[in-house]
Motif scaffolding. Structure first.
Motif, PDB file in Angstrom:
ATOM      1  N   ALA C 375       0.689  -1.021   0.041  1.00 15.22           N
ATOM      2  CA  ALA C 375      -0.210   0.073  -0.060  1.00 15.22           C
ATOM      3  C   ALA C 375       0.826   1.230  -0.175  1.00 15.22           C
ATOM      4  O   ALA C 375       0.583   2.269  -0.457  1.00 15.22           O
ATOM      5  N   VAL C 376       1.969   1.195   0.802  1.00 10.97           N
ATOM      6  CA  VAL C 376       2.816   2.481   0.717  1.00 10.97           C
ATOM      7  C   VAL C 376       3.436   2.730  -0.358  1.00 10.97           C
ATOM      8  O   VAL C 376       3.592   3.765  -0.996  1.00 10.97           O
ATOM      9  N   ASP C 377       3.879   1.380  -1.159  1.00 11.88           N
ATOM     10  CA  ASP C 377       4.543   1.615  -2.276  1.00 11.88           C
ATOM     11  C   ASP C 377       3.621   2.240  -3.384  1.00 11.88           C
ATOM     12  O   ASP C 377       3.941   2.860  -4.389  1.00 11.88           O
ATOM     13  N   LEU C 378       2.202   1.988  -3.223  1.00  5.16           N
ATOM     14  CA  LEU C 378       1.127   2.328  -4.248  1.00  5.16           C
ATOM     15  C   LEU C 378       1.042   3.776  -3.865  1.00  5.16           C
ATOM     16  O   LEU C 378       0.834   4.720  -5.020  1.00  5.16           O
ATOM     17  N   VAL C 379       1.189   4.369  -2.762  1.00  4.88           N
ATOM     18  CA  VAL C 379       1.000   5.661  -2.441  1.00  4.88           C
ATOM     19  C   VAL C 379       2.324   6.471  -3.113  1.00  4.88           C
ATOM     20  O   VAL C 379       1.957   7.579  -3.808  1.00  4.88           O
ATOM     21  N   ALA C 380       3.393   6.035  -3.085  1.00  5.64           N
ATOM     22  CA  ALA C 380       4.475   6.397  -3.509  1.00  5.64           C
ATOM     23  C   ALA C 380       4.214   6.497  -5.059  1.00  5.64           C
ATOM     24  O   ALA C 380       4.611   7.715  -5.587  1.00  5.64           O
ATOM     25  N   ALA C 381       3.891   5.566  -5.659  1.00  2.00           N
ATOM     26  CA  ALA C 381       3.419   5.405  -7.062  1.00  2.00           C
ATOM     27  C   ALA C 381       2.647   6.402  -7.475  1.00  2.00           C
ATOM     28  O   ALA C 381       3.001   7.294  -8.625  1.00  2.00           O
ATOM     29  N   GLU C 382       1.464   6.539  -6.794  1.00  8.09           N
ATOM     30  CA  GLU C 382       0.389   7.632  -7.175  1.00  8.09           C
ATOM     31  C   GLU C 382       1.138   8.975  -6.979  1.00  8.09           C
ATOM     32  O   GLU C 382       0.543   9.823  -7.942  1.00  8.09           O
ATOM     33  N   LEU C 383       1.916   9.175  -5.896  1.00  6.61           N
ATOM     34  CA  LEU C 383       2.292  10.762  -5.800  1.00  6.61           C
ATOM     35  C   LEU C 383       3.465  10.952  -6.370  1.00  6.61           C
ATOM     36  O   LEU C 383       4.020  12.159  -6.522  1.00  6.61           O
TER      37      LEU C 383
END
Lengths: 188, 285, 800
Positions: C375-383
């Motif tokens: 989930a944190v990786d996905l946040v990073a990718a999104e931002l």
């Protein structure tokens, strides 16, 4: 597991269909079939010693032929089990005439359980294809055979060799005659 | 994983083994390393009543040079081939391919003859034997005969060995001239068997053009096969990248490809081309 | 002075294990032993309409054949310790009666004079199956109209549970971005090197039953078997000889264990069953088996506002000991090492026609860590932020511990920044990112994955455990001065014979060789809980430590008595109790000694006959305690102390794992080119054992990420039935692992230890998957489900 394909059988369609209905022929042509006893209308109790190479098992069960539409179609229902597992399946055979030969389209769905399902997934598909090829190769010989003569014996190894070669490499590898195939029966 | 009962015999000579095989026929199996047969027996997918262990027969494990030929005894282990300095000089694809088989334990016990006679559709040796156009020497009660590798592999787990015959030796012409060879393999991580295995043996003429090409492929179909389409396309080319890529596109021509849990037929179709290219590239190094 | 603690002491267990002279269950041979083989269901779901055993009974060597009907009212149901509201617990019997619910379920047992005869007779039993539709996919199982595993329940839902704190709707509503992702935690097979095995022997005169079993929990097993078989617990002895690995799979009570005990009582003969690898794949618990939906909210600066995780948990066909509890552990750890203001988890636990899932190394925590790290990786990718930056932004600071999560836990201690910084430096993270850019410019596919994990260890305070979370130890000093330690944990590869001995040897100031650690025999060792949940050192080791302290106190009293000193003045150093230094010594030295106690002064003025008389060794005290002529008045003889340690909290080890992969564009093959791990498991007793645990854990994590998957087909047939199809990672497939540690002691136990048995498995999986996803990010990939087989990668690259 889905099995489907088309197999050319070099014999007239009526003869092929006849062969596919004849329990004696079926017993000779189904790889490893040791017993095929009629139990009803187109229903049989079968014992198969089936397998490839050194991997073999004995299965007992029922074979039923349904939806008979001579000479073009029937459905086969198989339900068998044995020490290595069970096999349950239905398949349809559709025969088409083509230049005096017969094109057999088969489509089946088989459910396999037990040890063979658990340890054989790498080879099941190939083994099934191999047995189908052996079966049709034998049917071809039967359909071309004079019914008044001694029934043919099928050297599955050799007929499979020929059929497989034909399938894989086209015409360039059909280097062995049918007669040789029949003689390829294991020397006893 | 508990096998059915069987008798175990250890003949001292090949003739003894043949006599036993003739006597017991289908009920007997030859044990030549056992790395495929024993697991099948433990699963009761194979239940031979007799195992004829040919491991005690003298002079079945050897790597000899006879004239223009290499002769490898059936009971030669993968490790013996892998570690043979002479083979590294004469026919490097043999030790190289051997080093990719299974793991150390398998290579220490498994034999080339056992592997070939079992004809697992994903075994490594069949591809190599096809590429080297080896002759396989089998012996039966009526004597010896030679089977060309091209004719030896019939189908899945099925060879041209007749009942009563034993695979005795493999004969390979010692490569000559300007040749190159290599085996390239994608191994299944669980079994170590080839998802795709490609053996390539190439020769060049005086101008550096491809004079002959022999490509064996394993792991993708119900048996190993020669990629004749690739071979034809290579001959006469300069073996440049474009020629290799173009030839490799024929690697699965006319072949009914297997799919399994690990690799679909489509993926294998793609991998064959990649590994054909890699084997050819490695063969030229 | 620590002489052993903190040192890389070679494991004292290993010489016997390496030489093959240890004793596992199958190495124990009793005369007249009968052997048991099981007939197991070929079908995933079927009515058993008849079983004919007559032919099997008549077969040579066969002594008895039992079916479900024979034991239905004799042997109790397989127990489940899960205590959840409205939990449905199927009545799972040791042999199926008329309803088979998964492939591999035992239907009948053959007892014969050898294992071959028993196995042969299995093939002679005729079973009439009436096949029923199988429920295989966990999400399908939850749907209305799905075939049912148990008709009587009306659905396949074992339980539903919502957990977490904070206003999740508000938290997600306040987010600038919400990212959703479905994730699959595939089923895994634990594959202990030694499969399960049971040997049971009944002594009819004494009416005592002894069961040797390859288990992680001898005492809990004894209690449960006593209930199942109906024998008094104090007439049942469970012995775990050498156990060749468990990974949670032997933290259980299995049908075969109870049945073997019962059969031994029926036949008055020893009976043995050793699980085959095929049986091990089919009928030993599986791990993982969750399909979940992540919803994470974040601010544009990377701050996480809330996390929701809706998960379908695959229970399998019935509940083993902790089956329903595993997803709840996932719920506890969803906050990871981040400050998340609101967390909600909704569990839908479903029955399927497959083997039961249960604890497998990590047990619910790898799932949690995978969810939050992905989930944190996905946040990073999104931002468009760096994955390290997002993590750092959400860490609690070191001075915020104990740190309370919205999952109801209190993290004991931590310095997440410290471990991260160390790992980044070791890996040269900045350099790696530059390398990645260059590689990408050159057309290569390179990825870097970072996982900052925290896990829950030292299970656990009894309040939070289904059946007690304490641990016991007895420490004895024998008359000859040798020390015997009885521990209630039951080590099976964790090396506590060594690490506990290190603790004891240092505390007593004696040689390591003088300490023997005994475990795994309920007739010798006081009740204990067992080994699981990374509790060996932190709970079991603490019990040992505190038992030693009790004994040292007693020894000190005896020493004081023997030395004629006040106990408060006696010191203990390097194995010897000493009376304080004397005036005489000081006078002799010609210097006045201000440290000499006033009360001692007059006596000390007299010359001492022998300076050595003022010291007494722990061994001499032990002898004196047994001879018991020189004990202080009223003191119990003997030199033995027992401690039952109840932890006040869990411990929370943490760390950072960094993985670098390169992907073969043509084939999809993944190569791990670098692996760095910095783990913090608190104080370390034996760094070599810690490294070994980290190594093994990472290897199993790589296994899940890249190779392993238990696969059932649509009919519920287990098609990864052997190790030819189920891909375990092998040594040659594993990269060099660069390991280091930080050390943040735990405040919840006196040694400051935390636990490390599962850390690698928990921390590593997201790092590997993160690296692969990072590598493929130029192809638009944000997530891929495990195992990351080459074909999957190839498709991802080619569909881009």
């Amino acid at each position: 597991m889905k099995i489907e394909g088309t197999q050319e059988v070099r014999a007239p369609r009526e003869r092929v269909f006849q062969a596919l209905l004849d329990p004696e022929v079926l017993q000779r042509c189904i790889p490893g079939c040791e017993k095929l006893e009629q139990t009803g209308d187109h229903a049989y109790a079968a014992t198969l010693r089936a397998g490839v190479g050194s991997i073999k098992g004995v299965f007992t069960g029922q074979i039923k032929l349904e939806e008979l539409q001579p000479p073009s179609h029937y459905r086969i229902v198989i339900d068998g089990k044995g020490q290595p597992g069970f096999l349950k399946g239905t398949g349809t055979l559709d025969l088409e005439e083509k230049d005096g030969q017969t094109m057999v389209s088969y489509a089946g769905d088989a459910q396999i359980g037990g040890t063979i399902a658990g340890v054989g997934q790498r080879m099941i598909q190939g083994a099934a294809r191999m047995m189908v090829a052996q079966f049709f190769a034998a049917i071809e010989v039967e359909a071309n055979h004079d019914p008044d003569e001694e029934p043919p014996k099928h050297g599955f190894v050799r007929t499979a060799l020929r059929v497989t070669k034909r399938a894989l490499q086209g015409s360039n590898a059909a280097d062995q005659s049918a007669a040789e195939d029949v003689e390829g029966e294991r020397k006893k | 994983m508990i096998p059915a009962q069987f008798d175990y015999v250890t003949p001292a000579t090949l003739n003894e083994a043949l006599a036993l095989l003739a006597e017991h026929q289908d009920d007997a199996k030859i044990l030549a390393g056992g790395h495929s047969l024993i697991p099948a027996m433990k699963l009761r997918l194979a239940m031979p009543q007799m195992l004829i262990d040919i491991g005690r027969i003298k002079d079945l494990a050897y790597i000899n040079e006879e004239g223009s030929q290499l002769r490898i005894g059936a009971m030669t282990t993968h490790y013996q081939i892998e570690s043979s300095a002479r083979l590294k000089d004469l026919c490097p694809i043999l030790p190289q391919a051997a080093s990719t088989i299974g793991d150390v334990q398998v290579r220490n016990k498994g034999t080339i003859g056992g592997s070939l006679a079992h004809a697992d559709p994903a075994a490594d040796w069949p591809a190599v034997m096809l590429a080297l156009q080896a002759d396989i020497v089998v012996v039966g009660s009526s004597g010896e005969r030679l089977i060309k590798a091209d004719d030896f592999f019939v189908d899945m787990l099925t060879t041209a060995l007749e009942p009563g015959e034993i695979l005795r030796e493999v004969r390979i012409n010692i490569p000559t001239g300007n040749f190159g060879q290599a085996y390239a393999k994608a191994a299944q991580p669980a079994s170590g068997f080839a998802v795709v295995g490609v053996a390539a043996h190439l020769t060049r003429d005086a101008n550096g053009n491809c004079e002959s090409a022999s490509i064996g492929v394993t792991g993708v179909a119900s048996k190993a096969y020669r990629a004749t389409g690739v071979e034809c396309a290579l001959v006469g080319t300069t073996l440049d990248d474009a020629a290799i890529a173009s030839a490799a596109s024929h690697a699965a021509d006319g072949v009914d490809l297997n799919g399994d849990l690990y690799a679909s037929a489509d993926y294998r179709r793609h991998l064959i081309q990649v590994y054909v290219r890699r084997a050819i590239a490695a063969a030229q190094q | 002075m620590a002489k052993y603690v903190g040192e890389k002491i070679k494991r004292t267990e290993d010489p016997r294990l390496i030489q093959g002279i240890g004793h596992y269950v199958d190495d124990i041979k009793l005369p007249d032993t009968l052997h048991v083989a099981f007939l197991r269901s070929m079908y995933a779901h079927a009515h058993i309409t008849g079983i004919d055993t007559s032919e099997a009974l008549a077969a040579p060597g066969v002594v008895a054949v039992y079916t479900g009907k024979d034991v239905a009212d004799k042997v109790g149901a397989v127990p489940c310790a899960g205590a959840l509201p409205d939990l449905k617990v199927p009545d799972y019997r040791v042999l199926a009666n008329d309803h088979a619910v998964f492939v591999g379920q035992p239907l009948a047992a053959v007892v014969a004079t050898d294992k071959y005869a028993a196995r042969d007779a299995i093939d002679l039993i005729m079973v009439d199956y009436e096949e029923l539709p199988a429920v295989v996919d966990v999400e399908e199982a939850a749907k209305e109209g799905s075939p049912l595993v148990y008709e009587e329940y009306g659905d396949n839902i074992a339980y539903r549970l919502t957990s977490g704190e904070g206003d999740i709707e508000a938290a997600l509503g306040a987010a600038d971005k919400i990212i959703k992702q479905r994730v699959v935690h595939q089923r895994l097979a634990p594959i202990a090197m030694e499969p399960r095995g049971v040997l049971a022997r009944y002594f009819p005169g004494e009416q005592e039953l002894t069961v040797w079993s390859s288990t992680q929990i001898p005492h809990l097993l004894r209690t449960q078997l006593a209930i199942m078989i109906g024998i008094p617990e104090n007439k049942l002895r469970v012995i775990t000889p050498e156990v060749g690995g468990g990974f949670g799979s032997k933290l259980n009570v299995y049908a075969e264990e109870a049945l073997l005990g019962w059969i031994a009582m029926q036949l008055n003969k020893p009976v043995k069953w050793i699980e085959t690898r095929r049986e091990n794949m089919q009928a030993t618990i599986h791990g993982r088996g969750q399909v979940g939906y992540i919803e994470i909210g974040c601010k544009n600066d990377g701050e996480i506002t809330g996390l929701r995780y809706n998960v379908f948990a695959d229970m399998g066909a019935y509940l083993q000991l902790l089956t329903p509890a595993i997803p709840t552990l996932t719920g506890l750890m969803l906050s990871g090492c981040y400050k998340i203001p609101a967390i909600q988890m909704n569990i839908t636990a479903c029955f399927t026609n497959k083997m039961a899932t249960d604890a497998y190394r990590g047990a619910g925590r790898p799932e949690a860590t995978y969810v939050i790290e992905r989930a944190v990786d996905l946040v990073a990718a999104e931002l468009g932020m760096d994955v390290v930056e997002v993590r750092r932004r959400n860490f609690p600071q070191p001075d915020e511990f104990p740190f309370a999560t919205k999952t109801g836990l209190s993290y004991d201690s931590g310095n997440y920044q410290g471990a991260l910084d160390k790992a980044l430096a070791m890996a040269d993270y900045t350099g790696l990112r530059q390398m990645q850019k260059q590689a990408r410019d050159a057309g290569r596919i390179v990825g870097i994955g970072v996982s900052t994990y925290v896990e829950i260890c030292a299970l656990g305070p009894s309040q939070a455990m289904p059946a007690g979370g304490w641990e016991s130890a007895t420490v004895r000093i024998e008359p000859t001065g040798k020390v015997t330690v009885l521990t209630g944990i039951s080590p099976h590869g964790q090396g506590e014979e060594t690490s506990f001995a290190q603790i004891v040897a240092d505390e007593f100031g004696i040689a390591l060789e003088d300490v023997t650690v005994i475990h795994g025999d309920t007739a010798i060792v006081q009740y204990g809980i067992g080994t699981f949940g990374s509790r060996g050192i932190a709970v079991g080791g603490t019990a040992v430590f505190l038992a030693v302290e009790k004994l040292k106190e007693k020894a000190k009293q005896i020493a004081a008595h023997m030395l004629g000193a006040d106990a408060s003045s006696v010191t203990f150093k390097e194995g010897k109790f000493s009376k304080p230094a004397t005036r005489a010594a000081s006078v002799a030295g010609g210097v006045s000694d201000p440290d000499v106690p006033v009360s001692e002064a007059p006596a000390a003025a007299l010359p001492e006959p022998n300076v050595e008389d003022k010291q007494i060794s722990i061994q001499d005290i032990a002898l004196a305690a047994h001879i018991a002529r020189e004990l202080p008045p009223g003191m119990e003889p003997g030199m033995s102390a027992t401690h039952f340690f109840e932890p006040t909290n869990f411990t929370f080890p943490f760390g950072t794992h960094i993985c670098v992969v390169e992907i073969d564009k043509e084939t999809g093959d993944i190569k791990i080119v670098k692996y760095v791990a910095v783990d913090d498991c608190g104080k370390v007793i034996n760094p070599m054992i810690v490294e070994g645990q980290i190594h093994g854990g990472i290897v199993q994590a790589i296994g899940q990420a890249l190779y392993e998957e238990v696969v059932y087909d649509e009919q519920g047939q287990l098609i990864t039935g052997t190790l030819m199809d189920y891909a375990l990672p092998k040594a040659a497939m594993i990269p060099h692992l660069e390991l280091d540690r930080t050390e943040t002691p735990s405040p919840v136990n006196p040694m400051g230890v935390k636990g490390v048995g599962e850390a690698g498995t928990i921390g590593a999986t997201p790092a590997v998957v993160g690296a692969v996803v990072d590598a493929l990010s130029p192809y638009g990939v944000r997530h891929l489900d495990m195992p990351l087989r080459p074909e999957k990668i190839w498709q991802a690259v080619n569909q881009a």
